[in-house]
Design a protein around this motif. Structure first.
Motif, short mmCIF file in Angstrom:
data_model
loop_
_atom_site.label_atom_id
_atom_site.label_comp_id
_atom_site.label_asym_id
_atom_site.label_seq_id
_atom_site.Cartn_x
_atom_site.Cartn_y
_atom_site.Cartn_z
N ARG A 176 50.57 38.69 44.65
CA ARG A 176 49.25 38.18 44.99
C ARG A 176 48.21 39.30 45.08
O ARG A 176 47.11 39.18 44.55
N ALA A 177 48.60 40.38 45.76
CA ALA A 177 47.67 41.51 45.91
C ALA A 177 47.28 42.06 44.54
O ALA A 177 46.10 42.35 44.29
N ASP A 178 48.27 42.18 43.63
CA ASP A 178 47.97 42.66 42.27
C ASP A 178 46.98 41.72 41.58
O ASP A 178 46.07 42.15 40.89
N MET A 179 47.21 40.42 41.78
CA MET A 179 46.36 39.44 41.12
C MET A 179 44.93 39.50 41.65
O MET A 179 43.98 39.34 40.89
N HIS A 180 44.78 39.75 42.97
CA HIS A 180 43.44 39.90 43.55
C HIS A 180 42.70 41.04 42.87
O HIS A 180 41.55 40.91 42.47
N GLU A 181 43.43 42.14 42.74
CA GLU A 181 42.88 43.33 42.10
C GLU A 181 42.37 42.99 40.69
O GLU A 181 41.24 43.28 40.32
N LEU A 182 43.28 42.33 39.92
CA LEU A 182 42.97 41.98 38.54
C LEU A 182 41.74 41.06 38.46
O LEU A 182 40.83 41.27 37.66
N LEU A 183 41.73 40.07 39.35
CA LEU A 183 40.66 39.10 39.32
C LEU A 183 39.31 39.76 39.62
O LEU A 183 38.31 39.50 38.93
N LEU A 184 39.29 40.66 40.61
CA LEU A 184 38.05 41.34 40.95
C LEU A 184 37.57 42.20 39.78
O LEU A 184 36.37 42.22 39.47
N THR A 185 38.50 42.89 39.13
CA THR A 185 38.14 43.73 37.98
C THR A 185 37.52 42.87 36.88
O THR A 185 36.45 43.19 36.35
N LEU A 186 38.21 41.77 36.55
CA LEU A 186 37.72 40.91 35.47
C LEU A 186 36.36 40.32 35.84
O LEU A 186 35.48 40.20 34.98
N TRP A 187 36.19 39.98 37.09
CA TRP A 187 34.93 39.38 37.53
C TRP A 187 33.79 40.38 37.38
O TRP A 187 32.71 40.05 36.90
N ARG A 188 34.06 41.65 37.76
CA ARG A 188 33.01 42.67 37.62
C ARG A 188 32.66 42.90 36.16
O ARG A 188 31.51 43.08 35.80
N GLU A 189 33.70 42.87 35.28
CA GLU A 189 33.46 43.13 33.86
C GLU A 189 32.71 42.00 33.19
O GLU A 189 31.84 42.21 32.35
N THR A 190 33.06 40.75 33.52
CA THR A 190 32.47 39.62 32.80
C THR A 190 31.21 39.08 33.46
O THR A 190 30.38 38.48 32.79
N GLY A 191 31.11 39.26 34.80
CA GLY A 191 29.93 38.76 35.50
C GLY A 191 29.88 37.25 35.57
O GLY A 191 28.83 36.66 35.83
N THR A 192 31.02 36.59 35.36
CA THR A 192 31.03 35.14 35.40
C THR A 192 31.02 34.65 36.85
O THR A 192 31.42 35.36 37.77
N THR A 193 30.51 33.45 37.04
CA THR A 193 30.47 32.86 38.39
C THR A 193 31.85 32.26 38.68
O THR A 193 32.39 31.53 37.85
#
Lengths: 261, 271
Positions: A176-193
């Motif tokens: 789960r912790a890894d997935m949080h990390e990944l999700l935050l990274t992807l969110w910063r890169e894509t800027g999607t809501t």
């Protein structure tokens, strides 16, 4: 004007009121986490954003226009399970959206168009750390890898809104912790809501930019369906302290007990 | 240890499985021997020699009248009808099952009809088929189609509807139109299930084939069995029944293997 506007929104199934008088305004690029007890309308609200359900009363607007009443390619979704196609390899799963978009009848790409699309797919797979598994079947992947795949599959469409319905609910805490990390990274890169429903209050408290707590303000023990839930806390993340966390947890737990009784 | 927790080893399981077959063979052999000892011309329980002679005559000698090898002639004729009937039924089931399973409007339209059709006893309308389609090949194939298609249609509809709702939503968020939902999500996932449905319908298909051949035919496995019944020719009937059973097992296993080969994700628990 804000990106997503919710005005006096109600949702009921017959006598059963699920959501009452919901008001929200969400700018583009926000990462909202939705927490609350079971049956407090978090998933219902997500389904309305997706187009699977429509409001009983009130307004739900995207860029000032009512939400489309069926799912479309601008709103991606990741469910807790069953989001990927078991009959396609990892690579084909991510390629699917590009093929559907470019070939309305055949639904498949060939030749140069396919190679171009596959290059994008491989890039996406690298971003979510699935390059080594590109040619495996989904059932050969662990739960965490399947969720990475589901996220990649949605994000390659560059959706305006990404909806996550308890995406990490079935995963081990470490993963789960890894997935949080990944999700935050992807969110910063894509800027999607992003809107993410979670059962885990801690997850909601530390992930994203904004916390929305769905809870019932009123409760009739003789008629549990008489009152719906609404957003009781709407809190920017980062400003939340320990005291608030305890308050919210106590309130949500009380509601959960009422629901169960 | 409780009975429910006692499992046989590999060897023991095989032995236990073979035992009933051996028991039947032994029982038959003893009974046949006894009757033949009383009356060497007994027709009811022919011995192995009589059956072997009959098979030799039917399969490996030209028929005196037609010059054909009758057993092969019968086998080819029957398998043609069976294959054609089941093939057409499977195709119909696939089309109707997909449309019914994916499109609520079509389902509202067709599902009650399919349910009603599947309740008609197919043999009851065999006379109608003979009247409408004549006594030729068409009526026999039609009986198999009418007998197996409605149930396969219902089964396939159910299989399509069992696909997780999450997938149906997901593919829409990837921009799929209704056609693409059918061709890229439902169809590929329902094909292995179609093969399973065909395997289950082969039993009824054989039943309808033999019934139709028994009533109006000039060749075929069912025709032969009912023809030689007039002479109490058990030495022909029994090998024919065993041959039909072997063919059925062979077809079933071929389909099972094809399913495994063609759809590796399906059999590895990927659904």
């Amino acid at each position: 004007m804000s990106f997503i506007t919710v005005r006096n929104l109600w949702k009921n199934y017959g006598d059963q009121v699920v959501l009452e008088n919901l008001n929200l305004s969400v700018p583009q690029g926000e990462f909202c986490t939705l927490v609350g007890a079971s049956g407090c309308g978090k998933s219902t609200f997500l389904k309305m954003l997706l187009g699977q359900e429509s409001p009983s009363r009130g307004e739900l607007l995207l860029d000032g226009r009512p939400f489309p009443r069926e799912p479309d390619r601008h709103r991606g979704i990741v469910f807790q399970r069953y989001s990927v196609f078991p009959h396609l390899s990892v690579r084909q799963n991510v390629l699917m959206g590009l093929e559907l978009e470019q070939k309305p009848v055949l639904g498949r790409l060939f030749g140069r168009a396919r190679r171009t699309a596959l290059a994008r797919v491989d890039e996406m797979l690298a971003q979510v750390g699935l390059s080594a598994s590109a040619h495996r079947w989904p059932h050969e992947l662990s739960g965490g890898m399947q969720q990475r795949l589901a996220i990649a599959q949605s994000l390659i469409m560059r959706p305006r809104v990404l909806l996550l319905d308890e995406p990490f609910g079935a995963l081990d805490p470490g993963i789960r912790a890894d997935m949080h990390e990944l999700l935050l990274t992807l969110w910063r890169e894509t800027g999607t809501t992003i809107f993410m429903v979670t059962h885990d209050l801690r997850e909601g408290f530390y992930l994203g930019t904004r916390l929305l707590v769905f809870d019932k303000v009123r409760n009739d023990p003789h008629a549990p369906g008489a009152y719906g839930a609404t957003v009781t806390y709407d809190q920017p993340i980062g400003q939340a302290d320990r005291r608030l966390y305890q308050d919210i947890e106590a309130s949500v737990t009380t509601t959960a007990r009422h629901q169960a009784a | 240890m409780r009975l429910i927790n006692r499992t046989p080893g590999r060897l023991a399981a095989t032995a236990l499985g073979v035992l009933p077959f051996l028991a039947i063979l032994l029982f038959y052999g003893l009974a046949s021997q006894q009757r033949l000892a009383d009356n060497p011309n007994d027709k009811l329980l022919p011995g192995m020699t009589q059956m072997a002679a009959a098979v030799d005559r039917m399969a490996f000698e030209e028929d005196r009248r037609s010059g054909d090898y009758l057993m092969w002639e019968d086998t080819v004729a029957s398998l043609e009808r069976l294959g054609l009937g089941v093939g057409v039924a499977a195709l119909l089931a696939l089309v109707v099952g997909l449309a019914n399973g994916v499109l609520p409007l079509v389902r509202a339209h067709l599902a009650p009809l399919v349910s009603a059709l599947s309740m008609i006893p197919p043999l009851a309308i065999l006379p109608i088929l003979f009247i409408v389609f004549g006594l030729g090949e068409l009526s026999k194939v039609m009986l198999i189609v009418i007998g197996t298609a409605p149930i396969m249609m219902r089964d396939l509809t159910q299989r399509v509807r069992e696909l997780p709702a999450e997938q149906r939503i997901k593919i829409q968020t990837l921009g799929a139109n209704s056609w693409q939902v059918i061709t890229r999500m439902a169809l590929p996932q329902v094909l292995p299930r179609l093969i399973d449905a065909v395997r289950l319908s082969l039993g009824p298909a054989w039943l309808f084939l033999i019934a139709a051949e028994a009533i109006a035919s000039t060749e075929g496995l069912g025709y032969r069995i009912f023809l030689v019944r007039r002479y109490l020719a058990m030495e022909v009937i029994l090998p024919y029944v065993i041959w039909i059973t072997l063919l059925a097992i062979l077809i079933d296993q071929c389909l099972r293997l094809a399913n495994r080969r063609l759809f590796p994700w399906y059999n590895a628990g990927g659904h």
